[in-house]
Design a protein around this motif. Structure first.
Motif, PDB file in Angstrom:
ATOM      1  N   TYR A   1     -81.736  11.698 -88.882  1.00 47.24           N
ATOM      2  CA  TYR A   1     -80.720  12.727 -88.637  1.00 47.24           C
ATOM      3  C   TYR A   1     -81.362  14.105 -88.511  1.00 47.24           C
ATOM      4  CZ  TYR A   1     -76.386  15.376 -89.305  1.00 47.24           C
ATOM      5  OH  TYR A   1     -75.338  16.234 -89.148  1.00 47.24           O
ATOM      6  N   ALA A   2     -82.323  14.394 -89.385  1.00 43.74           N
ATOM      7  CA  ALA A   2     -83.018  15.681 -89.326  1.00 43.74           C
ATOM      8  C   ALA A   2     -83.808  15.815 -88.028  1.00 43.74           C
ATOM      9  CB  ALA A   2     -83.952  15.830 -90.529  1.00 43.74           C
ATOM     10  N   MET A   3     -84.488  14.723 -87.624  1.00 43.54           N
ATOM     11  CA  MET A   3     -85.260  14.767 -86.387  1.00 43.54           C
ATOM     12  C   MET A   3     -84.351  14.899 -85.177  1.00 43.54           C
ATOM     13  SD  MET A   3     -88.497  14.706 -85.557  1.00 43.54           S
ATOM     14  CE  MET A   3     -88.067  16.089 -84.493  1.00 43.54           C
ATOM     15  N   THR A   4     -83.183  14.246 -85.223  1.00 48.36           N
ATOM     16  CA  THR A   4     -82.213  14.379 -84.131  1.00 48.36           C
ATOM     17  C   THR A   4     -81.742  15.817 -84.006  1.00 48.36           C
ATOM     18  OG1 THR A   4     -81.471  12.086 -84.468  1.00 48.36           O
ATOM     19  CG2 THR A   4     -80.009  13.543 -83.235  1.00 48.36           C
ATOM     20  N   SER A   5     -81.458  16.440 -85.143  1.00 48.41           N
ATOM     21  CA  SER A   5     -81.020  17.837 -85.127  1.00 48.41           C
ATOM     22  C   SER A   5     -82.110  18.735 -84.563  1.00 48.41           C
ATOM     23  CB  SER A   5     -80.644  18.285 -86.541  1.00 48.41           C
ATOM     24  OG  SER A   5     -79.586  17.505 -87.061  1.00 48.41           O
ATOM     25  N   LEU A   6     -83.356  18.508 -84.975  1.00 53.20           N
ATOM     26  CA  LEU A   6     -84.464  19.317 -84.465  1.00 53.20           C
ATOM     27  C   LEU A   6     -84.659  19.098 -82.969  1.00 53.20           C
ATOM     28  CD1 LEU A   6     -87.133  18.976 -87.310  1.00 53.20           C
ATOM     29  CD2 LEU A   6     -85.764  20.986 -86.729  1.00 53.20           C
ATOM     30  N   ALA A   7     -84.488  17.846 -82.515  1.00 52.86           N
ATOM     31  CA  ALA A   7     -84.632  17.564 -81.084  1.00 52.86           C
ATOM     32  C   ALA A   7     -83.543  18.264 -80.274  1.00 52.86           C
ATOM     33  CB  ALA A   7     -84.589  16.058 -80.840  1.00 52.86           C
ATOM     34  N   VAL A   8     -82.317  18.254 -80.794  1.00 59.88           N
ATOM     35  CA  VAL A   8     -81.216  18.961 -80.120  1.00 59.88           C
ATOM     36  C   VAL A   8     -81.520  20.452 -80.041  1.00 59.88           C
ATOM     37  CG1 VAL A   8     -78.798  19.655 -80.345  1.00 59.88           C
ATOM     38  CG2 VAL A   8     -79.432  17.271 -80.699  1.00 59.88           C
ATOM     39  N   ILE A   9     -81.953  21.018 -81.170  1.00 59.66           N
ATOM     40  CA  ILE A   9     -82.258  22.447 -81.213  1.00 59.66           C
ATOM     41  C   ILE A   9     -83.408  22.767 -80.253  1.00 59.66           C
ATOM     42  CG2 ILE A   9     -83.150  24.293 -82.677  1.00 59.66           C
ATOM     43  CD1 ILE A   9     -81.668  22.937 -85.023  1.00 59.66           C
ATOM     44  N   GLY A  10     -84.435  21.923 -80.237  1.00 58.51           N
ATOM     45  CA  GLY A  10     -85.566  22.155 -79.348  1.00 58.51           C
ATOM     46  C   GLY A  10     -85.170  22.133 -77.882  1.00 58.51           C
ATOM     47  N   CYS A  11     -84.361  21.134 -77.504  1.00 58.49           N
ATOM     48  CA  CYS A  11     -83.896  21.047 -76.114  1.00 58.49           C
ATOM     49  C   CYS A  11     -83.075  22.271 -75.738  1.00 58.49           C
ATOM     50  CB  CYS A  11     -83.067  19.774 -75.917  1.00 58.49           C
ATOM     51  SG  CYS A  11     -84.023  18.243 -75.898  1.00 58.49           S
ATOM     52  N   CYS A  12     -82.201  22.677 -76.647  1.00 57.68           N
ATOM     53  CA  CYS A  12     -81.335  23.828 -76.363  1.00 57.68           C
ATOM     54  C   CYS A  12     -82.141  25.112 -76.223  1.00 57.68           C
ATOM     55  CB  CYS A  12     -80.286  23.974 -77.449  1.00 57.68           C
ATOM     56  SG  CYS A  12     -79.075  22.626 -77.490  1.00 57.68           S
ATOM     57  N   LEU A  13     -83.111  25.317 -77.107  1.00 59.75           N
ATOM     58  CA  LEU A  13     -83.935  26.521 -77.031  1.00 59.75           C
ATOM     59  C   LEU A  13     -84.774  26.540 -75.757  1.00 59.75           C
ATOM     60  CD1 LEU A  13     -85.164  26.885 -80.732  1.00 59.75           C
ATOM     61  CD2 LEU A  13     -83.360  28.178 -79.566  1.00 59.75           C
ATOM     62  N   ALA A  14     -85.101  25.348 -75.252  1.00 58.52           N
ATOM     63  CA  ALA A  14     -85.868  25.261 -74.004  1.00 58.52           C
ATOM     64  C   ALA A  14     -84.972  25.351 -72.777  1.00 58.52           C
ATOM     65  CB  ALA A  14     -86.657  23.952 -73.981  1.00 58.52           C
ATOM     66  N   GLY A  15     -83.656  25.518 -72.996  1.00 55.67           N
ATOM     67  CA  GLY A  15     -82.734  25.611 -71.879  1.00 55.67           C
ATOM     68  C   GLY A  15     -82.495  24.292 -71.191  1.00 55.67           C
ATOM     69  N   TYR A  16     -82.575  23.218 -71.957  1.00 53.42           N
ATOM     70  CA  TYR A  16     -82.451  21.867 -71.399  1.00 53.42           C
ATOM     71  C   TYR A  16     -81.332  21.158 -72.141  1.00 53.42           C
ATOM     72  CZ  TYR A  16     -84.176  17.550 -69.245  1.00 53.42           C
ATOM     73  OH  TYR A  16     -84.305  16.409 -68.489  1.00 53.42           O
ATOM     74  N   SER A  17     -80.327  20.700 -71.422  1.00 45.76           N
ATOM     75  CA  SER A  17     -79.186  20.056 -72.050  1.00 45.76           C
ATOM     76  C   SER A  17     -79.573  18.700 -72.629  1.00 45.76           C
ATOM     77  CB  SER A  17     -78.055  19.866 -71.035  1.00 45.76           C
ATOM     78  OG  SER A  17     -77.015  19.092 -71.596  1.00 45.76           O
ATOM     79  N   PRO A  18     -79.341  18.457 -73.926  1.00 43.66           N
ATOM     80  CA  PRO A  18     -79.662  17.138 -74.503  1.00 43.66           C
ATOM     81  C   PRO A  18     -78.903  16.010 -73.822  1.00 43.66           C
ATOM     82  CG  PRO A  18     -79.256  18.759 -76.231  1.00 43.66           C
ATOM     83  CD  PRO A  18     -78.851  19.397 -74.943  1.00 43.66           C
ATOM     84  N   GLY A  19     -77.706  16.301 -73.297  1.00 47.37           N
ATOM     85  CA  GLY A  19     -76.927  15.260 -72.639  1.00 47.37           C
ATOM     86  C   GLY A  19     -77.565  14.730 -71.383  1.00 47.37           C
ATOM     87  N   ARG A  20     -78.483  15.503 -70.781  1.00 45.24           N
ATOM     88  CA  ARG A  20     -79.144  15.042 -69.564  1.00 45.24           C
ATOM     89  C   ARG A  20     -80.097  13.884 -69.831  1.00 45.24           C
ATOM     90  NH1 ARG A  20     -81.661  20.556 -67.505  1.00 45.24           N
ATOM     91  NH2 ARG A  20     -83.059  19.087 -66.465  1.00 45.24           N
ATOM     92  N   ILE A  21     -80.550  13.740 -71.059  1.00 39.99           N
ATOM     93  CA  ILE A  21     -81.516  12.677 -71.376  1.00 39.99           C
ATOM     94  C   ILE A  21     -80.837  11.327 -71.460  1.00 39.99           C
ATOM     95  CG2 ILE A  21     -83.305  11.950 -73.004  1.00 39.99           C
ATOM     96  CD1 ILE A  21     -83.537  14.830 -73.904  1.00 39.99           C
ATOM     97  N   GLY A  22     -79.576  11.304 -71.928  1.00 40.80           N
ATOM     98  CA  GLY A  22     -78.880  10.037 -72.129  1.00 40.80           C
ATOM     99  C   GLY A  22     -79.081   9.536 -73.545  1.00 40.80           C
TER     100      GLY A  22
END
Length: 476
Positions: free
Chosen positions: A152-173
């Motif tokens: 759960y913590a890693m998922t949250s960090l991955a979401v935050i990382g994608c968002c900060l990079a300007g990349y929508s997490p939903g695009r990954i699937g």
């Protein structure tokens, strides 16, 4: 023989046996299924260890004896000299001797079993030293929830990382994002164990990992352990097989056995305090969720807020298109709000290549330097191929202009209902009120058939006419 058989024949608990293996005193072979296969020589070696440990020989001395670095006679001399100074255990012997004498028993009628029980009950010393067993956590729920918290913590960090990079997490699937999380955990969990001896999930539940000698694990050891856990505990996520491996891991916990990936590892746990540990886990989960949602909500909003110039709108549009992974035939808006090819443009595979322009042009309504409306329009006579309505272009323009207003709420869940309504708008003749503005669309056509949920116009006659006008306007 199996671990269970070895335990039964030797009378030594499996936890002790695992400890002696970790100290290099036992070397069982591994069967094809990965389980230990003990031989008669292993049993004989364990009997020697059991005897000498009960006599007080240290682990270090046993290691020296097993590799030929010490003589048994010298070790026993050291132990005998040590025993000369020990007197505590003799107090119980003295008491039992006194009881036996007071009872007036003779050798012929001596009840030996009675006095042996009294002697053992009084001493109450363990057969083998408790420190001979590496600590191991066998609570399946505690271990599972610690791992779940790490995911759960890693998922949250991955979401935050994608968002900060300007990349929508939903695009990954979903599957792709899950794989990304596991790859991150594969490298970051060993790093946490190497540096801190624990992970966020384990720390919240009071658990720590260390080597058998008490030191921290190296990165390589922690990496190998996690990789082994992915296979023996999770089956690498392979359907059916992963459930088989999970059941085996649960069964080992139920039987009090250490997991195979914890071999030679001390897995310590503080006493479980429900209020403290559950409360800490819930608080951490809420904080991680809040951080991920904050990053996600902020990343969906355009960079320029408030009153927009044409250049600011164009920057918003290009950023929203990149965030939603929309290519628009390899073009973007320039500072004048007109289409231009992107630098280092690849192959342009346009959606609108049936129109006279690759992308339908924007027309801007500007009042005192402020964009108040954006219009997308196009017209075509006697089209020979199908036409896609510029829905993605319109949705991107709506988020670039209307989401820049002060009326737009920050949190993504507050925008979700109107976002869904925008996606479901009747683009042939529809209107929708959004935050601080409206979106209207009108189509006039002859000789076309609308398909794909009225998103594609297919010519039915050679003589045809098609025009569309979409307006995104701010409230006055």
């Amino acid at each position: 023989m199996t671990s269970k058989e070895m335990e039964a024949r030797s009378g030594v608990a499996r936890a002790n046996i695992r400890y002696y293996e970790a100290e290099g005193l036992l070397h069982p072979k591994r069967a094809k299924n990965g389980y230990r296969d003990y031989s008669e020589s292993d049993l004989a070696a364990l009997e020697k260890i059991k005897l000498l440990r009960r006599l007080g020989v240290t682990i270090e001395e046993l290691q020296a004896l097993s590799c030929g670095g010490a003589e048994l006679s010298a070790v026993l001399d050291r132990r005998l000299a040590e025993l000369d100074g020990e007197r505590d255990a003799l107090a119980q012997v003295q008491r039992v001797c006194g009881d036996l004498k007071s009872a007036g028993a003779t050798f012929a009628d001596l009840d030996a079993e009675k006095y042996l029980r009294a002697l053992d009950e009084g001493l109450r010393s363990p057969v083998l030293p408790a420190k001979d067993a590496l600590p191991v956590v066998t609570s399946a729920p505690r271990r599972f929830f610690a791992w779940l918290l790490d995911v759960y913590a890693m998922t949250s960090l991955a979401v935050i990382g994608c968002c900060l990079a300007g990349y929508s997490p939903g695009r990954i699937g979903g599957a792709g994002f899950g794989l990304l999380v596991q790859l991150c955990l594969l490298f970051l969990e060993p790093l946490a164990v190497c540096l801190a001896g624990t992970t966020p999930g384990k720390a919240l539940l009071g658990m720590r990992l260390r080597r058998s000698d008490g030191g921290k694990m190296t990165y390589g050891e922690a990496f190998s352990r996690y990789l082994y856990m992915l296979w023996s505990g999770l089956g690498f996520g392979i359907p059916i097989w992963s459930w088989v491996q999970l059941y085996r891991a649960f069964r080992r916990c139920r039987d009090g056995e250490p997991q195979p990936w914890d071999s030679g590892t001390a897995y310590e746990a503080a006493p479980f305090r429900p209020l403290r540990h559950v409360g800490a886990c819930l608080l951490a989960a809420v904080l991680m969720l809040a951080a991920a949602e904050t990053a996600n909500s902020a990343s969906q909003l355009p960079p320029n807020r408030g009153d927009l110039t044409v250049a600011a709108f164009a920057e918003n549009f290009n950023r929203q298109a990149a965030y939603m992974d929309l290519d628009f035939t390899g073009q973007r808006l320039n500072e004048q709000g007109a289409w231009e090819d992107k630098p280092l443009d690849g192959t342009a595979y346009g959606v609108f290549d049936s129109w006279e322009e690759k992308n339908l042009p924007f027309t801007y309504t500007v009042e005192e330097g402020r964009v108040t409306a954006v219009t997308i329009s196009g017209e075509l006579e006697n089209a020979e191929s199908w036409l896609d309505l510029p829905v993605e272009q319109a949705v991107t323009a709506a988020t670039a202009l209307l989401w820049a207003g002060e009326e737009t709420p920050f949190w993504s869940f507050s925008r979700k209902e109107q976002t869904v309504a925008l996606a479901e708008l009747d683009w042939t003749d529809g209107s929708l009120e959004l935050f601080g503005g409206t979106v209207t669309s009108h189509v006039e056509q002859e000789g076309f058939f609308l398909s794909g949920g009225a998103l594609t116009a297919v010519p039915e006659r050679e003589e045809n006419h098609f025009s569309i006008t979409i307006t995104i306007a701010l409230e006055n």
